[in-house]
Design a protein around this motif. Structure first.
Motif, PDB file in Angstrom:
ATOM      1  N   SER A  47     -80.786  75.846 -42.024  1.00  8.28           N
ATOM      2  CA  SER A  47     -80.363  76.870 -41.062  1.00  8.28           C
ATOM      3  C   SER A  47     -80.234  76.254 -39.685  1.00  8.28           C
ATOM      4  O   SER A  47     -80.787  75.180 -39.411  1.00  8.28           O
ATOM      5  N   LEU A  48     -79.500  76.939 -38.834  1.00 13.85           N
ATOM      6  CA  LEU A  48     -79.214  76.459 -37.488  1.00 13.85           C
ATOM      7  C   LEU A  48     -79.737  77.431 -36.441  1.00 13.85           C
ATOM      8  O   LEU A  48     -79.910  78.615 -36.717  1.00 13.85           O
ATOM      9  N   GLY A  49     -79.939  76.920 -35.238  1.00 11.05           N
ATOM     10  CA  GLY A  49     -80.354  77.760 -34.119  1.00 11.05           C
ATOM     11  C   GLY A  49     -79.683  77.292 -32.837  1.00 11.05           C
ATOM     12  O   GLY A  49     -79.049  76.227 -32.810  1.00 11.05           O
ATOM     13  N   LEU A  50     -79.834  78.076 -31.788  1.00 12.59           N
ATOM     14  CA  LEU A  50     -79.234  77.744 -30.499  1.00 12.59           C
ATOM     15  C   LEU A  50     -79.702  76.374 -30.005  1.00 12.59           C
ATOM     16  O   LEU A  50     -78.926  75.617 -29.417  1.00 12.59           O
ATOM     17  N   GLU A  51     -80.985  76.040 -30.271  1.00 12.65           N
ATOM     18  CA  GLU A  51     -81.511  74.755 -29.798  1.00 12.65           C
ATOM     19  C   GLU A  51     -80.708  73.587 -30.364  1.00 12.65           C
ATOM     20  O   GLU A  51     -80.431  72.608 -29.675  1.00 12.65           O
ATOM     21  N   TRP A  52     -80.340  73.724 -31.656  1.00 13.18           N
ATOM     22  CA  TRP A  52     -79.571  72.649 -32.307  1.00 13.18           C
ATOM     23  C   TRP A  52     -78.218  72.473 -31.632  1.00 13.18           C
ATOM     24  O   TRP A  52     -77.777  71.347 -31.380  1.00 13.18           O
ATOM     25  N   VAL A  53     -77.576  73.583 -31.323  1.00 16.62           N
ATOM     26  CA  VAL A  53     -76.264  73.523 -30.669  1.00 16.62           C
ATOM     27  C   VAL A  53     -76.396  72.889 -29.290  1.00 16.62           C
ATOM     28  O   VAL A  53     -75.583  72.033 -28.894  1.00 16.62           O
ATOM     29  N   GLN A  54     -77.420  73.287 -28.553  1.00 20.31           N
ATOM     30  CA  GLN A  54     -77.599  72.750 -27.201  1.00 20.31           C
ATOM     31  C   GLN A  54     -77.968  71.270 -27.220  1.00 20.31           C
ATOM     32  O   GLN A  54     -77.609  70.518 -26.313  1.00 20.31           O
ATOM     33  N   THR A  55     -78.665  70.853 -28.268  1.00 15.10           N
ATOM     34  CA  THR A  55     -79.107  69.460 -28.351  1.00 15.10           C
ATOM     35  C   THR A  55     -78.024  68.531 -28.869  1.00 15.10           C
ATOM     36  O   THR A  55     -77.854  67.410 -28.363  1.00 15.10           O
ATOM     37  N   TYR A  56     -77.270  68.975 -29.869  1.00 11.67           N
ATOM     38  CA  TYR A  56     -76.358  68.079 -30.568  1.00 11.67           C
ATOM     39  C   TYR A  56     -74.871  68.351 -30.356  1.00 11.67           C
ATOM     40  O   TYR A  56     -74.066  67.416 -30.372  1.00 11.67           O
ATOM     41  N   VAL A  57     -74.488  69.611 -30.178  1.00 10.16           N
ATOM     42  CA  VAL A  57     -73.061  69.932 -30.142  1.00 10.16           C
ATOM     43  C   VAL A  57     -72.503  69.936 -28.721  1.00 10.16           C
ATOM     44  O   VAL A  57     -71.511  69.238 -28.443  1.00 10.16           O
ATOM     45  N   PHE A  58     -73.114  70.693 -27.831  1.00  5.67           N
ATOM     46  CA  PHE A  58     -72.581  70.755 -26.469  1.00  5.67           C
ATOM     47  C   PHE A  58     -72.490  69.379 -25.804  1.00  5.67           C
ATOM     48  O   PHE A  58     -71.482  69.084 -25.134  1.00  5.67           O
ATOM     49  N   PRO A  59     -73.486  68.503 -25.962  1.00  3.74           N
ATOM     50  CA  PRO A  59     -73.342  67.163 -25.345  1.00  3.74           C
ATOM     51  C   PRO A  59     -72.150  66.375 -25.884  1.00  3.74           C
ATOM     52  O   PRO A  59     -71.491  65.648 -25.123  1.00  3.74           O
ATOM     53  N   LEU A  60     -71.862  66.502 -27.185  1.00  2.12           N
ATOM     54  CA  LEU A  60     -70.692  65.827 -27.749  1.00  2.12           C
ATOM     55  C   LEU A  60     -69.408  66.324 -27.098  1.00  2.12           C
ATOM     56  O   LEU A  60     -68.528  65.537 -26.723  1.00  2.12           O
ATOM     57  N   ILE A  61     -69.311  67.649 -26.982  1.00  4.84           N
ATOM     58  CA  ILE A  61     -68.101  68.250 -26.402  1.00  4.84           C
ATOM     59  C   ILE A  61     -67.947  67.849 -24.940  1.00  4.84           C
ATOM     60  O   ILE A  61     -66.865  67.451 -24.490  1.00  4.84           O
ATOM     61  N   GLU A  62     -69.037  67.938 -24.197  1.00  4.33           N
ATOM     62  CA  GLU A  62     -68.981  67.673 -22.753  1.00  4.33           C
ATOM     63  C   GLU A  62     -68.653  66.217 -22.448  1.00  4.33           C
ATOM     64  O   GLU A  62     -68.114  65.905 -21.384  1.00  4.33           O
ATOM     65  N   ALA A  63     -68.958  65.325 -23.368  1.00  3.56           N
ATOM     66  CA  ALA A  63     -68.730  63.894 -23.131  1.00  3.56           C
ATOM     67  C   ALA A  63     -67.256  63.561 -22.959  1.00  3.56           C
ATOM     68  O   ALA A  63     -66.914  62.526 -22.365  1.00  3.56           O
TER      69      ALA A  63
END
Length: 355
Positions: free
Chosen positions: A233-249
């Motif tokens: 399962s996924l949570g907001l913490e996972w998105v903030q830790t792994y996904v948003f940094p990839l996109i912002e890069a």
């Protein structure tokens, strides 16, 4: 002997922060479960609560306790308004999901706000809530919780796919029902449309005008989560830790971010649905993203079925009403085959008004 008919208010708040979904429904058991939704409403969050709920993962435990109390009062007030507006008199109980503040089952942690006892006190009626915590204590993921409802209310479909803050799927296997989160959906898309002062990408029009950024798409598709086997399962913490940094890069335009993320979501979802002659029920707010649905149809071999607006928007609230009934009847509402817990069990807390 257990009752065969229940009148229940079901309440759901999801990670996409769309608002509080509330339904009033009757459920009847006669060999199989059937239901009828009589009233339904989504109460949008104001700016204050959108901000607070979006920052929960940054709060300390003590801060969360204070927010929990305030949110429980707010939730009670919202439900009470719904009851009074619709002149509801016959209510067996309220079944409420609350709102996920923290979800890290791998370390035995899950925290749903909106489950304080004051909820029952203000409503002056029984409340059944906090459905995740017991499963995590039994070693489970505490999520997803909807698959029992999929099995009992929507068994005409081989796959039940929900497109909310996250995409999650539920289906039967030879070893029992299985369900898990597939990938983030609206939790990402809505975050970037908000940069343009929009709540969401209407029908996916902005995404359809963007271009796929292949390096970002590759980065997203190779995230470790996608190699893990269920239950997961996924949570907001996972998105903030792994996904948003990839996109912002990559410093991309919003339209290109949306286009790339939609493609990523369609790829991950279609991997699960790539079975011919399979009927798939799709619900959740993501159904209204026509572009995302088109991409899923293009990449998948399954037959995609989209139900009535009422089921699209309120299926999860409806299922939490059923989970409450199963808890009331002391029947299984949480499956070990879904969550990875040590046993099937009847999860949730029952709160009785103290005044």
């Amino acid at each position: 002997m257990a009752k065969s008919e229940y009148s229940v208010i079901g309440v759901m708040s999801g990670t996409s922060l769309d608002g509080i979904d509330i339904i009033y429904a009757t459920y009847v058991f006669d060999k199989v479960w059937t239901f009828k939704i009589h009233q339904s409403e989504t109460v949008k969050y104001d700016t204050y609560w959108t901000t607070i709920l979006g920052q929960l993962v940054r709060k300390s435990t003590e801060e969360l306790k204070d927010i929990d109390m305030d949110y429980s009062k707010y939730l009670a007030s919202t439900i009470l308004d719904f009851i009074n507006k619709n002149h509801l008199r016959q209510i067996d109980f309220v079944a409420s999901h609350g709102h996920t503040a923290l979800h890290q089952p791998e370390i035995g942690m899950t925290y749903q706000i909106g489950n304080d006892h004051i909820l029952a006190d203000i409503l002056k009626t029984k409340v059944i809530c906090d459905f995740r915590i017991q499963d995590v204590k039994y070693g489970g993921q505490g999520a997803p919780l909807v698959p029992v409802g999929d099995r009992l209310l929507f068994n005409d479909y081989e796959f039940c796919l929900n497109l909310g803050g996250f995409a999650n799927v539920s289906y039967e296997t030879s070893n029992g029902r299985i369900a898990y989160d597939i990938c983030p959906v609206n939790i990402i898309l809505n975050a970037y449309t908000k940069r343009l002062d929009l709540e969401f990408d209407d029908k996916g029009k902005m995404a359809s005008m963007g271009h796929i950024h292949q390096p970002l798409l590759n980065d997203l598709n190779i995230l470790d989560f996608y190699r893990q086997l269920p239950p997961k399962s996924l949570g907001l913490e996972w998105v903030q830790t792994y996904v948003f940094p990839l996109i912002e890069a990559y410093n991309l335009q919003v339209e290109d971010i949306l286009r790339t993320c939609v493609e990523h979501m369609a790829i991950q979802i279609s991997k699960v649905l790539n079975v011919e002659k399979t009927n798939v029920l799709i619900t959740g707010g993501g159904v209204y993203n026509d572009f995302l649905i088109d991409r899923i149809r293009s990449l998948s071999k399954s037959k995609i079925s989209i139900p009535s607006k009422e089921i699209i928007e309120f299926k999860e609230a409806l299922v939490f009403g059923l989970l409450g009934i199963l808890k009331e009847r002391n029947e299984v509402n949480c499956l070990k085959s879904v969550t990875g817990a040590s046993k099937d069990h009847s999860s949730g807390r029952i709160l009785m008004p103290r005044t």
